[in-house]
Every structure is written in structure tokens, then in C-alpha cells.
Write a protein that holds these residues in place. Structure first.
Motif, PDB file in Angstrom:
ATOM      1  N   GLN A  29      -3.370   1.504  -4.643  1.00 23.81           N
ATOM      2  CA  GLN A  29      -2.342   0.896  -3.801  1.00 23.81           C
ATOM      3  C   GLN A  29      -2.443  -0.626  -3.853  1.00 23.81           C
ATOM      4  O   GLN A  29      -1.428  -1.318  -3.877  1.00 23.81           O
ATOM      5  N   THR A  31      -3.514  -2.333  -6.407  1.00 23.05           N
ATOM      6  CA  THR A  31      -3.010  -2.712  -7.723  1.00 23.05           C
ATOM      7  C   THR A  31      -1.495  -2.712  -7.749  1.00 23.05           C
ATOM      8  O   THR A  31      -0.875  -3.631  -8.288  1.00 23.05           O
ATOM      9  N   LEU A  32      -0.886  -1.693  -7.151  1.00 26.15           N
ATOM     10  CA  LEU A  32       0.573  -1.648  -7.104  1.00 26.15           C
ATOM     11  C   LEU A  32       1.151  -2.802  -6.295  1.00 26.15           C
ATOM     12  O   LEU A  32       2.156  -3.400  -6.684  1.00 26.15           O
ATOM     13  N   SER A  33       0.513  -3.114  -5.174  1.00 24.74           N
ATOM     14  CA  SER A  33       1.060  -4.178  -4.326  1.00 24.74           C
ATOM     15  C   SER A  33       0.906  -5.553  -4.956  1.00 24.74           C
ATOM     16  O   SER A  33       1.602  -6.484  -4.562  1.00 24.74           O
ATOM     17  N   THR A  35       0.943  -5.963  -8.560  1.00 27.99           N
ATOM     18  CA  THR A  35       1.657  -6.030  -9.838  1.00 27.99           C
ATOM     19  C   THR A  35       3.162  -5.821  -9.715  1.00 27.99           C
ATOM     20  O   THR A  35       3.911  -6.306 -10.557  1.00 27.99           O
ATOM     21  N   LEU A  36       3.619  -5.116  -8.690  1.00 29.43           N
ATOM     22  CA  LEU A  36       5.055  -4.915  -8.546  1.00 29.43           C
ATOM     23  C   LEU A  36       5.824  -6.217  -8.319  1.00 29.43           C
ATOM     24  O   LEU A  36       6.919  -6.366  -8.863  1.00 29.43           O
ATOM     25  N   PHE A  55       5.460  -1.491  -0.645  1.00 31.69           N
ATOM     26  CA  PHE A  55       4.073  -1.188  -1.006  1.00 31.69           C
ATOM     27  C   PHE A  55       3.103  -2.226  -0.459  1.00 31.69           C
ATOM     28  O   PHE A  55       2.006  -1.887  -0.013  1.00 31.69           O
TER      29      PHE A  55
END
Length: 114
Positions: A29, A31-33, A35-36, A55
Motif C-alpha cells: 500500500q 508503494t502504491l501511494s 508511485t501512483l 490510496f
């Protein structure tokens, strides 16, 4: 019933030990927050920008004390980055670039200057 005869032995009692937390979902989570927002800025995609905001808010609100100690960047920084990426995706709506004409693929090409 006879409650005077207690068969429990205090030396056999095993104290409760909390199991160690699983760190994989928190890392994913995080990483997603992070890289998005970058993907939204590079692709200028509004949907990815909104997903980045959601996210990053979820990861900021769901971070624990252990994850705060382990992360080098705080959660509100990811929220700021996602809001900035959303601003960048909506920027051409408010500041159109000069020289770019909004046409369709079936229009005739523009005449060349003499």
C-alpha cells in the motif's frame, strides 16, 4: 456443583503473545501511494490521479506506530504528492497551451503559412 476443587494449575498457564504483524500488505500500500502520483503526472490521466488520492489517504489513515517509525517519509507527504498530481492532470483545463488546436482526426489539415 462443587467449586472448591479447582483443577487448574497456575504453573501450566501460558500467557497470551500477540502474533507478529504481516508487513507485506503495508509495504504494498505504501508503494502504491507513492508511485501512483508519479504515474498520473507522467500519463496525465485524471483517473489515476484520483486513485492516487484515495490510496494515499487510506495509507495515511491506516498507518500504525511501527510503520511511522519504519517509513522515512510521513503519510501526509504522500497525500500532498497525490493532490499535486491531481492538480497537474487538471492543469491543461485551466491553462491551455498556446499553439495547440483542439481538432478531430477527420478535420482537414491546417493550411501551411506562405
Amino acid at each position: 456443583m462443587d467449586y472448591t476443587k479447582d483443577m487448574r494449575q497456575p504453573d501450566l498457564v501460558i500467557p497470551y503473545q500477540e502474533p507478529p504483524p504481516k508487513g507485506d500488505s503495508v509495504e504494498f500500500q505504501s508503494t502504491l501511494s507513492s508511485t501512483l502520483p508519479m504515474a498520473a503526472i507522467f500519463m496525465r490521466n485524471k483517473y489515476i490521479g484520483w486513485a492516487a488520492v484515495v490510496f494515499s489517504l487510506q495509507s495515511w489513515l491506516g498507518e500504525s506506530e511501527d510503520s511511522k517509525k519504519g517509513n522515512s517519509t510521513p503519510g501526509y507527504f504522500a497525500v500532498g504528492m497525490s493532490l499535486m498530481s491531481l492538480l497537474v492532470t487538471y492543469l491543461p483545463l485551466f491553462l491551455p497551451q498556446p499553439g495547440l488546436q483542439q481538432g478531430t482526426a477527420t478535420d482537414a489539415p491546417a493550411p501551411l503559412p506562405a
